[in-house]
Scaffold this motif. Structure first.
Motif: not given
Length: 490
Positions: A299-326
């Motif tokens: 997903l990175g535009e360059s080899s130096e770009e670091l893509i963290p988990w919460d940039q791919v998975f929306d962790e602002t809302r918990e799953m119904p089990s009140r867990q993070t998606k991770y």
């Protein structure tokens, strides 16, 4: 960051098919320990990454590093088995045949790959002796390892080997007649190999796929593995004593290793083994870090770009089990790279469907929809592992499906079991024990760490043993959809 919908996948679950493996490889402590000649026995669950380390060692290129790998998908075990020695302890029946195979692998490296040879006057004589032996016996400097134990092969020795039986058998011995003499043959070859190894170079002989054809009840299989482990240790220590950098790296499933019994096993475990283990969030390498390296690559535009988990998975809302998606995903894995890669690929597949194109990240809905396909995958993985050890395991799963809940009591299991004629001759406790061994179920252990109760899972602790007195059990959440189970409080 590129559009997620443009990504084909985040890698493959099989190391042989994973195009991102080399670029996204992470320096696991087990890999580092093997490369630094600290440990030779690398243990881990199926899919934990042992083969990834194996392939990494074999494919790394350096003028001062040489490696040879044995992968036994087409190895003639029937020829190897003929080399079993009689009149010795069972755990050492295959010790010398494994040592011979390893020494010939080293001879191949010295004769065909190590351009520093001969690195000294002493090594000149030994390299010449090895070349004479290999060429005279097998007709090539680079013989096919599958032919090393062919019964009709004739090993030929010149005076440099100084074998004590030469006066009796001339200068040759057929492979089928090798077992009574193999100890002396190995002693001579080992001396020349150790002299020839360049102390400035590193040498690796690696053994992988040792679980192919594994049958737990076969004593010969266990004896073969024990012989390999002991032979690897012997050469590992002999090279260390001579100041040479040689590692005979054995990759083995930890559950198989736990069942092996041999003298000095605890010393091997404590001093020479390393566990390939992944974590959710603490200590060592994490599955999140594994996926972030893959997100960055695709997903990175360059080899130096670091893509963290919460940039791919929306962790602002918990799953119904009140867990993070991770956390939600990790709970459905066996904490193995292949599992989390597969789950994320299933999420990606759902995300690409027209109905889910509104969000720029993976949301709760696509994670939820991905669970069914992932659960089917996990059940198929189980079939690969358990079928030949527990032939009636599908009947066991039918009992679990009939109960219909993730959590159940021993009484419920016994009652449901008793209604199925197909398993009436099998002890239900023994069946639960088998399901525990393959992490299909865990059992509730009262008063665990911190004072509270906890579920014990074999995949989290390979040393854990089934507790036949347990009253409460839980099915691994990853099987929930494939077995059509619902949640239920114990």
């Amino acid at each position: 960051m590129r559009n997620i919908a443009e990504v084909e996948n985040f890698g493959a679950v099989d190391a042989d098919a994973d195009e991102l493996l080399r670029e996204c490889f992470q320096d696991h402590p087990a890999y580092i320990a093997a490369k630094r000649n600290k440990k030779f026995l690398i243990l881990g669950r199926k899919g934990s990454g042992k083969t990834a380390i194996f392939k990494r060692i074999l494919t790394e290129r350096s003028p001062s590093e040489f490696s040879y790998g044995h992968s036994f998908d087409d190895y003639p075990w029937h020829h190897h088995d003929l080399q079993a020695q009689t009149g010795v302890p069972e755990e050492r029946r295959y010790f010398h045949s494994w040592k011979y195979l390893t020494l010939l692998g080293l001879a191949k490296l010295l004769l065909n790959a190590d351009q520093s040879q001969p690195w000294s006057d002493e090594s000149f004589d030994s390299v010449q002796a090895l070349e004479d032996f290999v060429v005279d016996s097998y007709g090539s400097r680079d013989p096919d390892v599958r032919q090393l134990f062919s019964p009709d092969k004739e090993l030929r020795f010149k005076s440099a080997f100084k074998l004590p039986f030469v006066d009796i058998s001339g200068e040759r011995v057929r492979v089928k007649e090798l077992p009574p003499h193999i100890q002396e043959v190995n002693r001579a070859i080992q001396e020349h190999v150790l002299r020839a190894l360049n102390p400035d170079n590193s040498y690796f002989i690696c053994f992988d796929q040792l679980d192919l054809g594994f049958i737990k009840s076969d004593p010969a299989y266990s004896q073969r593995l024990i012989g390999l482990i002991l032979a690897a240790r012997d050469l590992f220590l002999a090279a260390r004593d001579r100041g040479k950098k040689l590692n005979v790296v054995v990759f083995l499933r930890d559950d198989i290793y736990q069942d092996l019994q041999f003298e000095d096993k605890n010393k091997v475990t404590e001093n020479f083994s390393e566990l390939v283990q992944w974590h959710e969030s603490i200590g060592g390498l994490t599955l999140k870090g594994l996926m972030e390296s893959r997100f960055s690559r695709v997903l990175g535009e360059s080899s130096e770009e670091l893509i963290p988990w919460d940039q791919v998975f929306d962790e602002t809302r918990e799953m119904p089990s009140r867990q993070t998606k991770y956390k939600h995903i990790c709970d459905r894995t066996f904490l193995r790279p292949r599992d989390v890669i597969k789950f994320c690929n299933e999420v990606l597949e759902q995300y690409k469907k027209p109905v889910f194109t509104g969000s720029r990240q993976f949301d709760n809905q696509v994670v939820h929809e991905a669970r069914s396909g992932y659960s089917d995958y996990l059940l198929n993985e189980l079939d690969d592992e358990i079928a030949k050890h527990v032939p009636q395991y599908k009947e066991y799963l039918e009992v679990v499906k009939e109960m219909g809940a993730l959590q159940f009591s021993l009484e419920e299991f016994r009652s449901t079991w008793g209604r199925r004629a197909s398993v009436s001759e099998i002890d239900p406790i023994a069946a639960l024990g088998h399901l525990f061994e393959f992490s299909v179920v865990g059992y509730l252990k009262p008063g665990g760490r911190g004072g509270g109760s906890e579920y014990v899972w074999r995949y989290r602790d390979p040393r854990a043993r089934f507790n036949a007195s347990s009253e409460v059990f839980r099915v691994h959440p990853g099987f929930k959809e494939a077995l059509d189970l619902v949640r239920q409080s114990a």
